[in-house]
Structures are given as C-alpha cells and as structure tokens.
Design an enzyme around this catalytic site. Structure first.
Site, PDB file in Angstrom:
ATOM      1  N   ASP A 463      -2.889  -7.870 -11.745  1.00 30.23           N
ATOM      2  CA  ASP A 463      -3.624  -6.612 -11.645  1.00 30.23           C
ATOM      3  C   ASP A 463      -4.821  -6.853 -10.737  1.00 30.23           C
ATOM      4  O   ASP A 463      -5.789  -7.539 -11.115  1.00 30.23           O
ATOM      5  CB  ASP A 463      -4.069  -6.163 -13.037  1.00 30.23           C
ATOM      6  N   SER A 543      -7.446   0.043   7.992  1.00 35.01           N
ATOM      7  CA  SER A 543      -6.726   1.267   8.340  1.00 35.01           C
ATOM      8  C   SER A 543      -7.276   1.882   9.616  1.00 35.01           C
ATOM      9  O   SER A 543      -8.457   1.722   9.960  1.00 35.01           O
ATOM     10  CB  SER A 543      -6.843   2.270   7.198  1.00 35.01           C
ATOM     11  N   TYR A 556     -10.301   7.439   0.757  1.00 32.99           N
ATOM     12  CA  TYR A 556      -9.549   6.315   1.330  1.00 32.99           C
ATOM     13  C   TYR A 556     -10.264   5.780   2.568  1.00 32.99           C
ATOM     14  O   TYR A 556     -10.426   4.564   2.735  1.00 32.99           O
ATOM     15  CB  TYR A 556      -8.142   6.785   1.681  1.00 32.99           C
ATOM     16  N   LYS A 560     -11.800   1.965   3.019  1.00 33.96           N
ATOM     17  CA  LYS A 560     -11.366   1.065   4.086  1.00 33.96           C
ATOM     18  C   LYS A 560     -12.516   0.731   5.036  1.00 33.96           C
ATOM     19  O   LYS A 560     -12.592  -0.372   5.585  1.00 33.96           O
ATOM     20  CB  LYS A 560     -10.201   1.692   4.851  1.00 33.96           C
TER      21      LYS A 560
END
Length: 659
Positions: A463, A543, A556, A560
């Site tokens: 995890d 990204s 997101y 990133k």
C-alpha cells in the site's frame, strides 16, 4: 532415492539409442542430489552412417553447455569411438591437445564440444555410461575414512579410485586401473571427491544401478543417524540488518568489478548452519567437489555482525591464495566471494546475475548439507588448496570463461518499480528484467504476487499510502536481492474530472496522497539503499499536466507539479551521493490502468474532441504506449544519461502547449 523410470514414458524414446539416452539423462537431471546445473555427464555408444555409406561406431556424449535436466538429442556430441579409444592409449597429452583431438573426432562440427570426460566414457566397454556428482557418495568420500566406508558399502561391486584431475589424466587413470579388470564384475566406479559412474548395455540398468548405489550410500548415512541430523535455527531480522546486507553487497560489487546481487538466506537450515560453533573452521576446508569451485569459489566468506570487513578479508585472502599458487602464467579472477556465512544470521549468496544466483544458491544448499554429513563421519575433509586451485585455473575452464556471453546491460542491478501490476509500471518491470535486472515489483493489487513468472521479478503487495507497508516491502526486496540501485516511482491514479470550485478536501487529500505523498515516502525509504547502490538513479513518473495542465484535472496537475518540484529538490540533495533524479512527463498513454472509457470521454469532452481525436492529439500524430515509456526509463537510467540529473523529459508525441 526414488527411481523415476516409468515404462509408459520410456516407450516414447525407444526409437533410437540416442533417444533412450536422452530419457535417462533427464531422469538423472531431475534429481538435484545427483547433479546440479550442468554437472555430470552421460553417453551412449551407437553407430552412424557416414557420407560414404559406411557404418561407423560413434560415442554420443553430453556436449558442453547442456544440462542433463533439459538435454535434447542436439545436446550430445557425436565423436568417432575408435579415435577416442586410441587417444586413451597415449602416455601423455596436454589439455590443449586433447581439446583439439576431441573436436577433430566429431562427425558434426556444428554440434557442441564434447565433454572433457569423453575419452573416459569411450574406454568403458558398455553401451550406456552415467556419471553424477551424487551428494551422498561424494560427502562420504570427503571424510577421513571415506574410501574405506565406500568399500564397506559396495564391496567388490564398485571400483574406488583416488581423486585425479578431470580430462585426459583421469581417463588414463581409469585406463591403467582397468587393464586387467573383468568389467562384468563391477557395476560402477567411485571417484573420491568427484562422483560416481555406472554403466551397462541397457539404459535402464545403468540408471537403476546409479539409483541403487546412491541409495545404499544414503542408507549408510541414515543408519549412522547422519542423514537428517542437520542443524536448524531461526533468526528474526532487525532493521539495521538490511542496510548491513546492502553494505556487504557494495563491498562485494567493488571487488567483483561490476554490480552483484546479494540474496540473504534465512531459512532454518541456513541459519542453523551459520550457528554451528566451529562454523569458521568446517566451512573453509573446501567444496563438496572441485567442480563447484567454478561457481562458488573454494570457500565462503565469514561475516561477523558488521559484514563488510569479512567481505574485504575474503578478497585479501583470495589474492594471497592466487599469488601462492600461481606459476606466473595465470591471470587472477575477481576476488569477490560467491557466498558467505553470516554468523548467527544465515547465508548470503553473491552473484553477477539472476541465473548465477540460482546456480550458486542450489550448490550452497547441497554444500551445507554435505559438510555436516562429512563432519559427523569424522571431519569434513576435502582436497588440498593447491589441488582445488589447479581445477579453478584449469586452462579448459579458463577458455570457457572467455566464451561466456556478454553481460546484459542491467546484470546485477536492482530496481524497485511501484504500480507494477499494470500499465507503465508493468512495462518497466518487464523491460528491466529482460535486460538482466532484478526487479522488486510492488503494487496494492494482490495479483502482483503471481503476475510474473520470471525469478528475476519479485512481486510484493504494498500500500503506497502506508509508510509501514512501504518499509516492509523494501526490506523484503533487499533481503531477496541485496539493495536498491534504481527506483521507478510510478504508482498513481488519475481521478475523475473535477473543477476547483467542485473540489472537496477529501478528494484533494486522496489525490495528493497517492500522486505526491506516496512518491516522497518511497524516495525516503529507498534513499539509504540508493546511497550504497551502483550508479543509483530515481525516476519519478510525473505528467504532461505539469507544464500544460488541463481544466478539470486541477488536483492531479497540482500533485504532479508538487512531485516534480520535490524531484528537483531531491536531485540537488542527493547529487552529492551520485544519485540521479529525473522526471518523466508522459501524455496520452492509454494502455494503462488509470484510463477507462468514462475518464476518456470526460477528458475528451473538456477539450471539445471525440475520444479518437483525444487519443491522437499530439504533433507527431503517433500513439504512445507504456512500453515506449519503459524504453525511455531504461535509457535515462543507463550510460547515455549518466551525467544528467534534475531533468524533466517529455514523452508525449509533441504537445504544442508544452513546446
């Protein structure tokens, strides 16, 4: 010992002498107590029709580089029997001359080189000849009264001969010892410190004799209450042990001249062996058979609580051993150990790649068993140091080393890949493994444990949002391979589209946790090992959304961007340790787990495009796959980018907003 012959199976091999030779050779190869990784050899005498239409007697003998467990007809070298038998009558012949003559005797120059025992097989006057390095027989011979015990076990059924170097001199020994022998009166030949031969005109009889004779030796050990009386113990590792293991690996790699793996064996038998009071004395008397020296070196390193001095002492002692025995014509092999006894903690196997690790591990497993048998029989006794050196530096073995295949780019390197159950992470794990790396593949998906069949990839459930889970995974990986050289921090998720106005705190926290915090946790957990690594490198999977964010992907994009910023800082902080940190900005990689039809549709809608238009929305109008990204990861971690850190590298087909 179980007899594996099955009538139903054997019928499939009755169509030729060589086919039957294949069948019983594989039976021998299936038993690790008989042969290990290319050990042993077998042969059959048959006939073949030459180009003139004449039948001539041929010896088909196991070829160099083939393993009895998987051998096929192509693995046997066809040599003219009459020539080999004449060679045995010569008074002397150098190893170079023997190699040349064996090659010249072959009827097919494209076949593998014949075993160095080909002449010996040729002079045994039976159709089938089997030779193994049976643990039980060799262990008994490695004791003070080994010869007498073997004679007591076998009586006149087996000819017991003293050890002599393999090759021509061994063939001459047998030739001279059997000139007046009635071969029909014996069933085998035991070579002290070496192994056992059996023979017959029947493949089954020769195999049956091998199993029967070995079983008798095992029965002797059982009757003496030796066979199963092996030391066992438990050891529970502590946190500092894993870093100590990585330090030992670093030292071994330095002496090896290239990265090595270091597998920590903590099973009950390995720990028990390491706890024996006299372990330093009994484990350094020599190997089970001199052939093992080519894989494990003559003796192990002996390691105390701090293992590094023991590795360095081994290297010093090995150089002294070479200097003492060198006649001035030899070049020293690397002085790194191949295995070590870590007192009270188990064993460590050092190897240049995964294949070698398996070979050494198997030999070590059998070695610690045989040593204890020999010790119980009166004291583990092997050949002298000079005799073992003679085989280790035998010119025929040195020639084999020169013919060994070139190392793969990532041989001996250890890579941790997160999010390795699918997409980019899976592609990276597969790519590194294909180039020789040992890969610790972690993912929260429980399928990760069984996803990879390669022994070079260890799948661990982890995890990424739990520091305890991360630490446990890292320690399991380090125990398996010895350290960390490369971290590919890839795990992440692409959340559903959400505007800043709609974004709630729980959504933001969850997105940051998996796409930012978890990466920081992995860097933190891996850094102590990376500092001890070989050309260490970190790849952060960021990204395109960092330089060119899109509407609805604020959380997101922010995660990133934070990841990229922390990567830039890490590059500055870790550069002094030689650790490179680089970021990749993939885009439009649609064969990954984070994409599904719903997400694609929403993202396309945000840009006013169809799904197909969205998928090819780059300047090069090209598709980008997870394997393309993996290829770039390998390149950045390799020599080409050896002097690059802190870089942000796009792989997006060209994005006008980024450009």
């Amino acid at each position: 010992m179980d007899n594996l012959w099955r009538d139903a199976d054997s019928k499939n091999f009755e169509y030729s002498d060589l086919a039957m030779r294949v069948y019983t050779s594989r039976l021998l190869g299936q038993n690790d107590d008989l042969v290990l990784h290319g050990g042993g050899n077998t042969s059959v005498k048959s006939t073949s029709t030459n180009i003139f239409g004449e039948k001539e007697p041929i010896l088909y003998v196991k070829g160099s580089g083939w393993d009895l467990k998987t051998i096929e007809e192509a693995g046997f070298s066809p040599a003219r029997l009459a020539i080999l038998q004449r060679l045995a009558s010569l008074k002397s012949m150098t190893d170079t001359e023997m190699t040349r003559e064996l090659k010249a005797s072959m009827t097919d120059p494209g076949a593998p080189s014949p075993s160095v025992e080909a002449i010996l097989h040729a002079i045994i006057p039976f159709k089938y000849v089997d030779h193994t390095h049976t643990d039980a027989v060799v262990a008994i011979s490695n004791s003070p009264n080994g010869e007498q015990i073997l004679q007591e076990i076998y009586g006149e059924r087996v000819l017991v001969l003293p050890y002599i170097m393999p090759g021509f001199v061994l063939a001459r020994q047998v030739y001279e010892s059997t000139i007046d022998l009635k071969w029909q009166t014996i069933e085998g030949i035991a070579l002290l410190h070496h192994g056992l031969f059996t023979f017959s005109d029947s493949a089954r009889t020769s195999y049956d004799r091998m199993i029967e004779l070995v079983s008798q030796a095992e029965d002797y050990l059982k009757a003496a209450d030796i066979f199963s009386g092996l030391a066992t113990a438990n050891y529970k590792p502590i946190a500092s042990d894993y870093l100590d293991l990585a330090r030992a690996r670093q030292s071994a790699s330095k002496n090896f001249g290239a990265p090595m793996l270091a597998t920590w064996m903590t099973d009950r038998e390995s720990v028990g062996f390491s706890c024996i009071d006299s372990i330093e004395k009994i484990s350094t008397r020599g190997p089970v058979t001199p052939d093992h020296t080519l894989q494990t070196k003559r003796i192990p390193a002996i390691l105390e609580k701090n293992p590094v001095p023991g590795v360095e002492q081994f290297a010093t002692d090995y150089l002294d051993y070479f200097t003492k025995n060198n006649d001035g014509t030899l070049n020293c092999l690397d002085p790194a150990p191949r295995y070590a006894v870590w007192k009270g903690k188990g064993l460590i196997v050092f190897a240049g790649n995964i294949k070698r690790r398996r070979v050494i591990s198997d030999i070590v497993e059998h070695t610690i068993k045989a040593i204890q048998w020999g010790e119980a029989l009166g004291g583990w006794t092997t050949l002298t140091e000079s005799e073992i050196f003679e085989l280790e530096y035998w010119e025929l073995e040195q020639a084999k080393l020169k013919l060994a295949p070139a190392s793969a780019e990532y041989d001996g390197r250890i890579v941790v890949v997160t999010g390795a159950a699918s997409g980019i992470g899976k592609a990276c794990a597969e790519a590194f493994a294909s180039q020789g790396a040992a890969v610790v593949a972690v993912d929260i998906n429980p399928d990760i444990k069984n996803l990879y069949s390669e022994t070079s990839v260890l799948g661990i459930v982890c995890d990424a949002t739990s520091d305890n889970s991360i630490q446990a995974a890292i320690e399991e990986g380090v125990a398996a391979f010895g350290g960390i050289d490369i971290l590919v921090s890839n795990a992440g998720s692409f959340p559903a589209s959400s505007t800043v106005e709609e974004m709630d705190s729980a959504f933001l926290d969850e997105t940051m946790q998996i796409n930012f915090n978890s990466h920081v946790s992995f860097i933190r957990a891996c850094t102590p090992y990376l500092k001890l690594g070989n050309d260490p490198s970190v790849i952060l999977m960021s990204s395109k959304n960092v330089p060119a964010p899109g509407p609805g992907a604020g959380a997101y994009s922010a995660a990133k961007s934070a990841l990229t910023q922390i990567g830039r800082v890490a590059a500055m902080e870790l550069g002094g340790y030689g650790i490179r940190v680089n970021m990749l900005h993939p885009n439009a990689v649609f064969d990954t787990g984070i994409w599904n039809e719903e997400i694609l549709a929403k993202r396309a809608e945000n840009y006013g495009m169809t799904v197909d238009e969205y998928k090819t929305n780059n300047i090069l109008k090209t598709s980008i796959t997870s394997h393309d990204v993996a290829g770039l990861v390998l390149t950045i971690c390799g020599d080409t980018f050896a002097k690059t850190t802190g870089a942000q590298v796009p792989i997006d087909g060209g994005n006008d907003r980024v450009i």
